[in-house]
Every structure is written in structure tokens, then in C-alpha cells.
Motif scaffolding. Structure first.
Motif, PDB file in Angstrom:
ATOM      1  N   LEU A 418       0.831  -1.202   0.000  1.00 27.13           N
ATOM      2  CA  LEU A 418       0.000   0.000   0.000  1.00 27.13           C
ATOM      3  C   LEU A 418       0.868   1.255   0.000  1.00 27.13           C
ATOM      4  CD1 LEU A 418      -2.844  -0.998   2.490  1.00 27.13           C
ATOM      5  CD2 LEU A 418      -2.963  -0.841  -0.006  1.00 27.13           C
ATOM      6  N   VAL A 419       1.991   1.183   0.683  1.00 25.39           N
ATOM      7  CA  VAL A 419       2.913   2.321   0.689  1.00 25.39           C
ATOM      8  C   VAL A 419       3.390   2.625  -0.724  1.00 25.39           C
ATOM      9  CG1 VAL A 419       5.230   3.047   1.372  1.00 25.39           C
ATOM     10  CG2 VAL A 419       3.689   2.089   3.070  1.00 25.39           C
ATOM     11  N   LYS A 424       3.272   5.988  -5.690  1.00 27.51           N
ATOM     12  CA  LYS A 424       2.965   6.151  -7.108  1.00 27.51           C
ATOM     13  C   LYS A 424       1.902   7.224  -7.317  1.00 27.51           C
ATOM     14  CE  LYS A 424       4.188   1.445  -8.555  1.00 27.51           C
ATOM     15  NZ  LYS A 424       3.679   0.160  -9.108  1.00 27.51           N
ATOM     16  N   GLU A 425       0.906   7.255  -6.411  1.00 23.47           N
ATOM     17  CA  GLU A 425      -0.133   8.277  -6.507  1.00 23.47           C
ATOM     18  C   GLU A 425       0.457   9.677  -6.342  1.00 23.47           C
ATOM     19  OE1 GLU A 425      -3.078   7.392  -3.589  1.00 23.47           O
ATOM     20  OE2 GLU A 425      -3.650   5.476  -4.479  1.00 23.47           O
ATOM     21  N   GLN A 439       7.937   2.602  11.376  1.00 29.03           N
ATOM     22  CA  GLN A 439       8.606   3.734  10.742  1.00 29.03           C
ATOM     23  C   GLN A 439       8.890   3.392   9.285  1.00 29.03           C
ATOM     24  OE1 GLN A 439       8.423   6.615  12.370  1.00 29.03           O
ATOM     25  NE2 GLN A 439      10.509   6.998  13.046  1.00 29.03           N
ATOM     26  N   LEU A 440       8.513   4.293   8.394  1.00 28.94           N
ATOM     27  CA  LEU A 440       8.741   4.104   6.966  1.00 28.94           C
ATOM     28  C   LEU A 440       9.978   4.894   6.540  1.00 28.94           C
ATOM     29  CD1 LEU A 440       7.899   3.233   4.076  1.00 28.94           C
ATOM     30  CD2 LEU A 440       6.469   5.296   4.006  1.00 28.94           C
ATOM     31  N   ASN A 460       1.121  12.448   8.203  1.00 31.53           N
ATOM     32  CA  ASN A 460      -0.010  11.509   8.255  1.00 31.53           C
ATOM     33  C   ASN A 460      -0.271  10.827   6.915  1.00 31.53           C
ATOM     34  OD1 ASN A 460      -0.546  12.241  10.967  1.00 31.53           O
ATOM     35  ND2 ASN A 460      -1.672  14.051  10.275  1.00 31.53           N
ATOM     36  N   SER A 461       0.662  10.925   5.995  1.00 33.88           N
ATOM     37  CA  SER A 461       0.428  10.376   4.651  1.00 33.88           C
ATOM     38  C   SER A 461       0.271   8.860   4.639  1.00 33.88           C
ATOM     39  CB  SER A 461       1.582  10.772   3.718  1.00 33.88           C
ATOM     40  OG  SER A 461       1.627  12.162   3.524  1.00 33.88           O
ATOM     41  N   PHE A 462       0.867   8.164   5.621  1.00 30.73           N
ATOM     42  CA  PHE A 462       0.850   6.699   5.592  1.00 30.73           C
ATOM     43  C   PHE A 462       0.235   6.112   6.868  1.00 30.73           C
ATOM     44  CE2 PHE A 462       4.433   8.295   3.122  1.00 30.73           C
ATOM     45  CZ  PHE A 462       4.171   7.732   1.889  1.00 30.73           C
ATOM     46  N   VAL A 463      -0.579   6.889   7.538  1.00 29.83           N
ATOM     47  CA  VAL A 463      -1.257   6.392   8.755  1.00 29.83           C
ATOM     48  C   VAL A 463      -2.765   6.574   8.630  1.00 29.83           C
ATOM     49  CG1 VAL A 463       0.710   6.845  10.242  1.00 29.83           C
ATOM     50  CG2 VAL A 463      -0.982   8.612   9.918  1.00 29.83           C
TER      51      VAL A 463
END
Length: 463
Positions: A418-419, A424-425, A439-440, A460-463
């Protein structure tokens, strides 16, 4: 768990040794700006708040810091310094968010007005670290909204570039035998443990090559030659520092509170001293700032063309901005112990290798120390199969490390698939992504990508 516990113990021991060493090498930190200290809480009067508001209306430069409780991370105090001319008295506010006026009170309304004036468009906000990370935990108190329209200066990320430019400038002065220049910074690093106190050129090259951030304690030591104690970092800051707070925790002595108050104030005044030193150094990289307009809520990286608003600046007219597109502007900054690791079979994670306690990891890299330390050449030997395998693993680790020279770190609670879809988006071209303990880590191709995508990706882009 045992290796992690041992590693944490070594880190604590090293920090304690640094405190001891700095205490021996340098005089205690003394603020260069005269200031008056005030508290803001449920016992603060309307007249006091009115005085703070009046001062905010005539001030354009503010230094911010925050403190949270140890273990619980409850956001407990906000420190704000109203930065005036060096010879003028500056206000330092300690806002105790665990003891605020009730939200329906007139005092609370005044406090909101104070923050509104501080964060107005004409203001310059200075922090050591990202302001949005400092203030986001305090949104729950409804004192302000994010983003703000002020000019945001993350002095920590600018300092590394400035320090590099300053050393180059100093080297030029030395080459010209100009010993009478008042701007010359002379640092005589003593021969102590190189993990704790390196030569300025060495620590500068290490931090730049690994994209590591400077601590404000190290910056104070290297340019102000003063010891800024950090022993109070892990404390319970919500106890009520001011004696006027009736419901303060009374198990702590007044001496203990005074130490915490001094620590909180010094974090602001030391940053003000560093800022002043940088701007008076006549180095163009000191002119950087980050601004995020309130209408779009995104960061934009900027260099100021006019410094007239910086009232604390002396000889501003002698400073010119740089148009060099190849300047190195690090945006993502993180402490040495916050680096992540990668799982590779039969091989030590490369981030752990970089930050291992073995000093040879640091000093045996001639590229980092620029020939400051002599390296013994290894004698070539015929490799066994096992040795060849280990060599291939190290090569693989090195290649992976290179994919994270420019990186962005964000919290994450989704799968790696999903990350990648999200990246890509956003149209982000990445080299590598990795998730370690929520942690990413996103590896990028260049500093320019790092700057651009750091602005694009919110926390908050990935939470």
C-alpha cells in the motif's frame, strides 16, 4: 532484548560521558540575550496576558521549543522567546499546557489571540527541528491551528550546511594568512575520545555524509564554546513549574523546579545565540528558511532576499544570498540513534554498522575524515569461500546503504504494498522503501528529490 538493552545502556553511558566531558572542557552556558521569564497557566492574569499580546504585536522573530513528559509523552510546556535586539530585553514564556485556563474563560481567549499574533504572516519562527512536529501534539489544547502562515526556520537543518560553509570560509582566511579578521572562528578540539568530541572538520564530514542532524548541545559547544546541560531532557514536565499553580505536584522541591525552568529557558536562549552567530557570520547559507502558506498547507523551501525584518541582525547589508543551484540543502534530519536497520541474512544491518560503538567504524573511513586520520592499509590475501561470501554481503549492504543517502522518514501503519501504491499516486520516484517498527524509510536519488518530497508528504500520509 538483551542486545537492545545493552545498546541502550551504552548510549546512556555515552551521553553521561559527554555531559561530563563537556562540563570539564567548557564554561557553563550563559545567555547572551538579556531576558525576562514569565509563566502562562491558569493563574496568569489578564493584565499579564495583555502585556504579552502587546509585546507580540511589536515582535517579528520568535524562538520556539516544547517539552513532553518522559514515558507518557504528554505535551506539557511550550517555550516561546520574543527575540529582540541583542541589547534589548526579550520575553521568554513558559506556557504550561497541563495547567491552562478553562477554555470558556476570557484568559483562554487572550491566550489564543497571543498565538494568533505570534503566527501571523510577517513573523519568523525559529526552531531546532521541525516546527510542525513540535506543535502537532499540542493541537489538542485548541490554542492554534496548523499550518501557520509565518516564515519557518528549521535552524537544525540549516546549521549543518552553514557549518560546512563556515569551515570552508575559515580555511580560506587561513590560506590568506588573514589572522586579524574578527569573524574567524577558532576551535581547538582537544584529543579526547573521538566518538564524543571530534575535530570540527571530522564531525562536519561525518554528519554531512550520513545526513545526521546536529544536537543543539553539540552546536553550542562547537561554535559558542559553552556547555549546555541536557540532563533534564527526560523529566515530568507537567508537574507545575510556577509556584502560583495551586494544583502543582508538591513532591518536587523548588530547587528541582528551578533546574527544569533554567533548562527550558536555556533551550530558547541558546538557539537565539546560535541564530545570531550564524547571521553575523556573513555566510549566505544562514539566510535559508522554510515557509508553508496557510492556503495550501504545504512546505515550500525559500531563501530570503531581504533581511530587514530580522531585527537582531547586525551588518545585514553585507550578506548576500546564493543562487548556486548545487548547494546542498538537507531537509530530512534525524538523530544518530533513530536510524533504521535492514534484515540481511548472515550480515549485520548497515545502519547498525554505521552507528556501532566501535570507533573504528567511524575513524577508518578516509572519505569521511578527509585524511585527518591515517589509515593502515590492509594486506591483500587470497580469500576463502566464506571470506568471499562475507565480502559479497558487505558489498550488498554498501549498495543498500547508498540507496538511503537521501531519505524521508514517516510513521506508517499500512503494508509495504500500500505504501508503494501511495508513492505512485504522489508521483514519487524512490530508490528503496523499508518499514521498521512502524517507521517508513524512503530512499531517494538526490537532495533535490528529498527537499521536494519532504514538502509533499505530510506526517499523516501513511497512517
Amino acid at each position: 532484548m538483551a542486545p537492545k538493552t545493552n545498546r541502550n545502556k551504552r548510549q546512556r553511558d555515552r551521553k553521561a560521558e559527554k555531559e561530563r566531558l563537556y562540563g570539564e572542557l567548557f564554561a557553563p552556558y550563559e545567555p547572551s540575550h538579556p531576558y525576562s521569564l514569565h509563566f502562562v497557566h491558569n493563574a496568569t492574569t489578564c493584565d499579564e496576558l495583555k502585556m504579552f499580546i502587546d509585546n507580540a504585536q511589536t515582535t517579528t522573530n520568535f524562538v520556539f521549543d516544547t517539552e513532553s513528559n518522559y514515558l507518557t509523552n504528554f505535551p506539557s510546556i511550550i517555550q516561546v522567546m520574543f527575540m529582540k535586539q541583542i541589547q534589548e530585553n526579550s520575553l521568554v514564556l513558559i506556557i504550561e499546557t497541563a495547567h491552562l485556563p478553562v477554555e470558556s474563560s476570557y484568559e483562554f481567549l487572550q491566550l489564543k489571540q497571543l498565538f494568533y499574533l505570534i503566527f501571523r504572516r510577517q513573523s519568523h519562527i525559529y526552531t531546532w527541528g521541525a516546527l510542525i512536529d513540535e506543535l502537532t501534539p499540542f493541537l489538542q489544547f485548541n490554542l492554534f491551528h496548523l499550518p501557520v502562515s509565518s516564515y519557518i526556520h528549521n535552524t537544525q537543518q540549516v546549521f549543518k550546511l552553514w557549518f560546512n560553509d563556515w569551515l570552508a570560509f575559515q580555511s580560506t582566511l587561513n590560506d590568506n594568512d588573514d589572522q586579524d579578521n574578527d569573524d574567524t572562528l577558532i576551535i581547538n578540539a582537544p584529543a579526547f575520545d573521538p566518538i564524543i568530541f571530534l575535530h570540527p572538520l571530522a564531525i562536519n564530514n561525518i554528519k554531512r555524509s550520513r545526513n545526521e542532524s546536529w544536537s543543539i548541545q553539540d552546536a553550542t559547544a562547537y561554535i559558542l564554546n559553552q556547555y549546555l546541560p541536557k540532563k533534564c531532557t527526560l523529566r515530568q514536565w507537567s508537574i507545575g513549574l510556577d509556584d502560583r499553580i495551586l494544583n502543582r505536584t508538591r513532591t518536587f522541591s523548588s530547587t528541582y523546579r528551578k533546574k527544569m525552568i533554567s533548562y527550558a529557558a536555556n533551550d530558547c536562549t541558546s538557539l537565539a545565540a546560535i541564530i545570531t552567530f550564524m547571521y553575523q557570520s556573513h555566510i549566505p547559507s544562514a539566510l535559508q528558511c522554510v515557509q508553508y502558506p496557510s492556503d495550501i498547507g504545504e512546505y515550500s523551501f525559500d531563501q530570503e532576499q531581504n533581511g530587514s525584518s530580522l531585527s537582531f541582525q547586525v551588518h545585514w547589508e553585507d550578506i548576500t544570498t546564493s543562487d548556486d543551484e548545487d548547494m546542498d540543502y538537507p531537509m530530512a534530519v534525524h538523530d544518530i540513534n533513530e536510524r533504521h536497520s535492514m534484515e540481511i541474512s548472515n550480515a549485520e544491518p548497515y545502519h547498525q554498522q554505521l552507528h556501532d560503538d566501535n570507533v573504528l567504524t567511524i575513524i577508518n573511513d578516509s572519505n569521511l575524515l578527509n585524511d585527518n586520520i591515517n589509515i593502515k592499509q590492509k594486506i591483500r590475501q587470497r580469500r576463502t569461500v566464506q571470506a568471499q561470501k562475507r565480502r559479497n554481503q558487505k558489498t550488498s549492504i554498501r549498495h543498500r546503504k547508498n540507496r538511503y543517502i537521501y531519505e524521508i522518514i514517516r510513521p506508517v501503519n499500512m503494508s509495504i504494498k500500500l505504501v508503494k501504491n501511495k508513492l505512485k499516486e504522489f508521483g514519487i520516484n524512490y530508490l528503496n522503501v523499508n518499514i521498521v517498527r512502524s517507521q517508513l524509510y524512503i530512499g531517494l536519488k538526490s537532495h533535490q528529490d528529498q527537499i521536494e518530497y519532504e514538502n509533499l508528504l505530510s506526517m499523516n500520509s501513511f497512517v
